[in-house]
Design a protein around this motif. Structure first.
Motif, PDB file in Angstrom:
ATOM      1  N   GLY A 204     -21.382 -14.505   5.760  1.00 45.02           N
ATOM      2  CA  GLY A 204     -21.862 -13.754   6.911  1.00 45.02           C
ATOM      3  C   GLY A 204     -21.136 -12.425   6.895  1.00 45.02           C
ATOM      4  O   GLY A 204     -20.218 -12.231   6.102  1.00 45.02           O
ATOM      5  N   VAL A 205     -21.533 -11.513   7.753  1.00 47.74           N
ATOM      6  CA  VAL A 205     -20.854 -10.227   7.802  1.00 47.74           C
ATOM      7  C   VAL A 205     -20.474  -9.914   9.239  1.00 47.74           C
ATOM      8  O   VAL A 205     -21.172 -10.285  10.183  1.00 47.74           O
ATOM      9  CB  VAL A 205     -21.709  -9.083   7.225  1.00 47.74           C
ATOM     10  CG1 VAL A 205     -21.924  -9.280   5.742  1.00 47.74           C
ATOM     11  CG2 VAL A 205     -23.043  -8.974   7.936  1.00 47.74           C
ATOM     12  N   ALA A 206     -19.331  -9.248   9.397  1.00 47.98           N
ATOM     13  CA  ALA A 206     -18.819  -8.945  10.726  1.00 47.98           C
ATOM     14  C   ALA A 206     -19.666  -7.892  11.431  1.00 47.98           C
ATOM     15  O   ALA A 206     -19.855  -7.949  12.639  1.00 47.98           O
ATOM     16  CB  ALA A 206     -17.363  -8.479  10.625  1.00 47.98           C
ATOM     17  N   ASP A 207     -20.160  -6.923  10.678  1.00 49.99           N
ATOM     18  CA  ASP A 207     -20.963  -5.831  11.254  1.00 49.99           C
ATOM     19  C   ASP A 207     -21.977  -5.432  10.194  1.00 49.99           C
ATOM     20  O   ASP A 207     -21.628  -4.825   9.176  1.00 49.99           O
ATOM     21  CB  ASP A 207     -20.049  -4.656  11.618  1.00 49.99           C
ATOM     22  CG  ASP A 207     -20.786  -3.513  12.290  1.00 49.99           C
ATOM     23  OD1 ASP A 207     -21.923  -3.208  11.877  1.00 49.99           O
ATOM     24  OD2 ASP A 207     -20.223  -2.899  13.213  1.00 49.99           O
ATOM     25  N   GLY A 208     -23.243  -5.794  10.417  1.00 52.77           N
ATOM     26  CA  GLY A 208     -24.263  -5.627   9.389  1.00 52.77           C
ATOM     27  C   GLY A 208     -24.439  -4.198   8.928  1.00 52.77           C
ATOM     28  O   GLY A 208     -24.492  -3.908   7.732  1.00 52.77           O
ATOM     29  N   ARG A 209     -24.546  -3.262   9.864  1.00 49.69           N
ATOM     30  CA  ARG A 209     -24.791  -1.866   9.480  1.00 49.69           C
ATOM     31  C   ARG A 209     -23.582  -1.269   8.771  1.00 49.69           C
ATOM     32  O   ARG A 209     -23.726  -0.514   7.809  1.00 49.69           O
ATOM     33  CB  ARG A 209     -25.172  -1.038  10.707  1.00 49.69           C
ATOM     34  CG  ARG A 209     -26.608  -1.260  11.155  1.00 49.69           C
ATOM     35  CD  ARG A 209     -27.605  -0.538  10.245  1.00 49.69           C
ATOM     36  NE  ARG A 209     -28.955  -1.043  10.409  1.00 49.69           N
ATOM     37  CZ  ARG A 209     -30.044  -0.396  10.013  1.00 49.69           C
ATOM     38  NH1 ARG A 209     -29.946   0.777   9.431  1.00 49.69           N
ATOM     39  NH2 ARG A 209     -31.235  -0.927  10.170  1.00 49.69           N
ATOM     40  N   ARG A 210     -22.372  -1.566   9.233  1.00 48.81           N
ATOM     41  CA  ARG A 210     -21.176  -1.074   8.537  1.00 48.81           C
ATOM     42  C   ARG A 210     -21.103  -1.656   7.127  1.00 48.81           C
ATOM     43  O   ARG A 210     -20.759  -0.958   6.172  1.00 48.81           O
ATOM     44  CB  ARG A 210     -19.910  -1.450   9.302  1.00 48.81           C
ATOM     45  CG  ARG A 210     -19.538  -0.512  10.445  1.00 48.81           C
ATOM     46  CD  ARG A 210     -18.116  -0.784  10.905  1.00 48.81           C
ATOM     47  NE  ARG A 210     -17.151  -0.442   9.876  1.00 48.81           N
ATOM     48  CZ  ARG A 210     -16.123  -1.206   9.515  1.00 48.81           C
ATOM     49  NH1 ARG A 210     -15.933  -2.402  10.067  1.00 48.81           N
ATOM     50  NH2 ARG A 210     -15.273  -0.815   8.575  1.00 48.81           N
ATOM     51  N   PHE A 211     -21.418  -2.934   7.000  1.00 51.26           N
ATOM     52  CA  PHE A 211     -21.429  -3.574   5.687  1.00 51.26           C
ATOM     53  C   PHE A 211     -22.434  -2.892   4.774  1.00 51.26           C
ATOM     54  O   PHE A 211     -22.139  -2.594   3.614  1.00 51.26           O
ATOM     55  CB  PHE A 211     -21.769  -5.054   5.853  1.00 51.26           C
ATOM     56  CG  PHE A 211     -21.986  -5.795   4.558  1.00 51.26           C
ATOM     57  CD1 PHE A 211     -20.915  -6.240   3.811  1.00 51.26           C
ATOM     58  CD2 PHE A 211     -23.271  -6.032   4.087  1.00 51.26           C
ATOM     59  CE1 PHE A 211     -21.117  -6.915   2.608  1.00 51.26           C
ATOM     60  CE2 PHE A 211     -23.485  -6.707   2.908  1.00 51.26           C
ATOM     61  CZ  PHE A 211     -22.397  -7.151   2.157  1.00 51.26           C
ATOM     62  N   PHE A 212     -23.625  -2.644   5.283  1.00 50.52           N
ATOM     63  CA  PHE A 212     -24.675  -1.991   4.505  1.00 50.52           C
ATOM     64  C   PHE A 212     -24.223  -0.613   4.027  1.00 50.52           C
ATOM     65  O   PHE A 212     -24.417  -0.242   2.866  1.00 50.52           O
ATOM     66  CB  PHE A 212     -25.924  -1.886   5.375  1.00 50.52           C
ATOM     67  CG  PHE A 212     -27.038  -1.066   4.791  1.00 50.52           C
ATOM     68  CD1 PHE A 212     -27.494  -1.279   3.506  1.00 50.52           C
ATOM     69  CD2 PHE A 212     -27.648  -0.082   5.548  1.00 50.52           C
ATOM     70  CE1 PHE A 212     -28.531  -0.522   2.977  1.00 50.52           C
ATOM     71  CE2 PHE A 212     -28.681   0.681   5.040  1.00 50.52           C
ATOM     72  CZ  PHE A 212     -29.121   0.460   3.746  1.00 50.52           C
TER      73      PHE A 212
END
Length: 694
Positions: A204-212
């Motif tokens: 999973g990711v903590a913050d989708g847009r930051r990860f992207f």
């Protein structure tokens, strides 16, 4: 380096970390912190971090969970720059552990000290001889940076990698990510001079847009390969739209990986097979594959695998084939696959590969060997390595067998040529490299933000004032038109008499659809009639339609009908937006109409997308060729469809409380694209979802 909770017993976590740190050969000062012992594993200990003399660069915390926050506060007071918290007992146990982690996160906000963990395996930096984990053994130094959400998987990979000569630049287990996340690690890996390839295992990711965004920054400079385990609950949620049924959080994650220029694997084996090739080989320029083998069966298997994965095994040029015939026996096959025959020795492999070296025959090569009676696998391996030295295309090998080919496998790996147990795995690794090369080339350049159309803001503001959250075509068509979407304009009628008046004004032929916020699939209740040619047809159709809808769905609210001019004949598509909880708005396109969920032929991207990206989405559809026309049909205007996709994606970004919107069908014709029906849903965003949308 300070180990808080260091134990004299190497079998305990704190003792294991200290033992690993020492056995790795770390050259800096190591200080055990143990309030009950002056000497720990032969090193002078301090009773607390505050009692350590001099500067502490990194602290490893391995104390019971209730003592973690006090220990970190002492670290902050000491001026420690970073800490690795191995201790468990936080949100993974629920209850008081969840409360404990919330307190830790609150305290960490605004702290200059960075913290890895809690509940993590730790951190390894092989070239620095730094191992602050409790895992046994130390990986060799290399160019692979590995980020893992799973400590247990990381331990297994460490053990597995040693037998396969895989070298790592760093090895990071993130644990509960109270501070440092996978996004932070991607940025760090992108700028790390020791790392050539970035691998990530995420759950999973903590913050989708930051990860992207971080994934895009990393993929622009280095190959990035991701394995994501598990599908989020959001992906299986029941939603009212076709789009929501077709697109969940896992699709959003896949879209993020694709758009960022990275690749995603399905299995751990694929993840590390691809990493081994990327660590030592250049990226291919295209998808042509050269197969060289000493067994016809192996060559056929490799060819089938190549075609399944989108690589092309094409015959070599006649001139190249002639030169090959001069150096191989008459029993050999000199097309492609190139079969050197079962008795091929090192010299034959070398001669054939030297002939191929000067010819532009492929973008990647796989060399295969199966052990025959007189085969010397080590000599063949050395011949392959020597003959392909200096090649600008990637080379992989598969030596199939057991103990008889093991010396050759080791010789190839030592020479930097990845060698696999079977042809399919070697081909899959090269296909993954080709896909990665294509995606990195296609990474879109950042485009300047586009302001919403001036007319859109008052329209969206008016929609927000409506009591109904569910929106139909009548509600949406002014907003869609403001964004440049061509609409088959609809007109409402509440009674047969008003329907006749609309029909007289608009003209014939007409389409009629039932209007109900509670009926998603109109055709299921006879709620769609086409080709109405007269006022009599209109009046009769409306009466029958409303009677059936109320009979079959007595609890549904039925508001009347919509009348529209008949749309032109064309290909029916769906273009939709769903708002993922982590990644924000995602645009989906596929073949539409009543069979959209049966076909499940879609492509997805995170919004917004440019028209060029939208064209790529159309090309990814399995039935994409239908858009080019079949059996004499003219091709549709793909550019018009792409503009519609892009416009809807912009709308979703601008109107951030439009949680779902879809056009189905969007009729694509040779002359354009026209929206025939649309529906949407407004929902005020929570602060978390508003963050995902940003």
């Amino acid at each position: 380096m300070a180990v808080i909770g260091a134990s004299r017993d190497p079998a305990k976590v704190g003792g294991s970390v200290l033992a690993n740190l020492r056995s790795a050969g770390f050259a800096g000062r190591i200080v055990p912190v143990n309030e009950r012992s002056d000497i720990v594993q032969g090193l002078a200990a301090a009773p607390s971090i505050l009692a350590v003399t001099g500067t502490v660069d990194l602290a490893v915390v391995a104390v019971p969970a209730p003592a973690v926050l006090p220990a970190l506060k002492d670290c902050a007071a000491k001026g420690v720059g970073g800490a690795v918290v191995i201790s468990a007992g936080f949100r993974e146990i629920g209850g008081e552990g969840r409360v404990r982690e919330a307190e830790l996160r609150t305290w960490l906000t605004g702290q200059s000290m960075r913290v890895l963990g809690p509940n993590c395996l730790g951190w390894i930096r092989p070239r620095a001889q730094l191992n602050v984990t409790f895992a046994p053994g130390m990986p060799v130094a290399g160019g692979i940076g590995f980020i893992s959400h799973s400590g247990a998987l990381a331990v297994a990979i460490l053990d597995w990698s040693r037998d396969r000569r895989m070298g790592f630049s760093f090895f990071a287990s993130l644990g509960n990510q109270a501070d440092v996340t996978e996004t932070d690690m991607l940025d760090a890996a992108a700028s790390d001079s020791e790392t050539r390839v970035i691998l990530a295992y995420v759950e999973g990711v903590a913050d989708g847009r930051r990860f992207f965004q971080a994934l895009g920054r990393a993929a622009a400079v280095k190959p990035v390969v991701v394995l994501k385990a598990g599908r989020s609950p959001e992906g299986a949620r029941a939603v009212s739209s076709h789009t929501g049924a077709l697109a969940g959080s896992d699709e959003a994650f896949a879209a993020a990986v694709k758009q960022a220029g990275a690749v995603r694997t399905r299995t751990i084996e694929e993840l590390f097979d691809l990493a081994r090739a990327l660590d030592s080989q250049p990226l291919p320029r295209g998808r042509r594959l050269l197969v060289v083998t000493n067994g016809g069966g192996l060559g056929i298997v490799a060819t089938d695998a190549a075609r399944d994965s989108g690589l092309a095994v094409t015959p070599v040029a006649d001139a190249v084939a002639e030169r090959l015939r001069a150096v191989v026996p008459a029993t050999a096959n000199v097309t492609n696959p190139i079969d050197l025959a079962g008795d091929a020795d090192a010299a034959r492999y070398s001669r054939a590969l030297q002939v191929l070296a000067g010819a532009d025959v492929a973008d990647a090569a796989v060399v295969l060997l199966t052990a025959q009676a007189a085969t010397d696998s080590a000599n063949v391996a050395r011949a392959i390595a020597g003959a392909t030295r200096g090649w600008t295309i990637p080379v992989a090998a598969a030596f199939v067998g057991g103990a008889r080919v093991a010396p050759g496998v080791h010789a190839l790996e030592d020479a930097g040529i990845p060698c696999y147990a079977f042809p399919e795995r070697a081909v899959a690794a090269l296909a993954g490299m080709a896909l990665l090369a294509e995606r990195r080339k296609a990474i879109p350049r950042a485009s300047p933000p586009v302001s919403p159309p001036p007319s859109a803001s008052p329209i969206s503001a008016a929609l927000r004032q409506r009591p109904a959250r569910q929106l139909g075509l009548l509600d949406l068509q002014p907003l869609l038109e403001a964004y440049g979407v061509q609409i088959a304009r609809a007109y409402a009628a509440a009674t047969p008499e008003s329907a006749v008046a609309v029909a007289t004004r608009v003209g014939f032929p007409l389409a009629m659809k039932v209007v109900s916020p509670d009926i998603t699939h109109k055709s299921d209740v006879g709620g769609v009639r086409l080709g109405l040619a007269s006022t009599v047809d209109v009046a009769r159709a409306m009466t029958a339609m409303l009677e059936r809808a109320r009979r079959e769905r007595p609890s549904a609210r039925v508001d009347g009908v919509l009348l529209q001019p008949m749309a032109p004949t064309g290909k029916e598509l769906l273009v939709g937006i769903v708002r993922d909880a982590q990644f924000g708005p995602m645009v989906v396109v596929g073949f539409g109409g009543i069979y959209v969920e049966v076909l499940a032929d879609t492509a997805a991207r995170l919004a917004p997308v440019t028209p060029a990206e939208a064209l790529e989405m159309l090309g990814e559809l399995r039935m994409s060729k239908l858009l080019d026309g079949v059996r004499g049909e003219p091709p549709v205007d793909r550019a018009a469809v792409a503009r519609t996709i892009s416009a809807l994606s912009r709308l979703a970004v601008d109107v951030d409380d439009m949680v779902e919107i879809e056009i189905n069908p969007l009729v694509a014709t040779p002359d354009g694209a026209i929206a025939v029906d649309a529906r949407g849903r407004l929902e005020p965003l929570s602060s978390e979802r508003r963050g995902a949308a940003a």
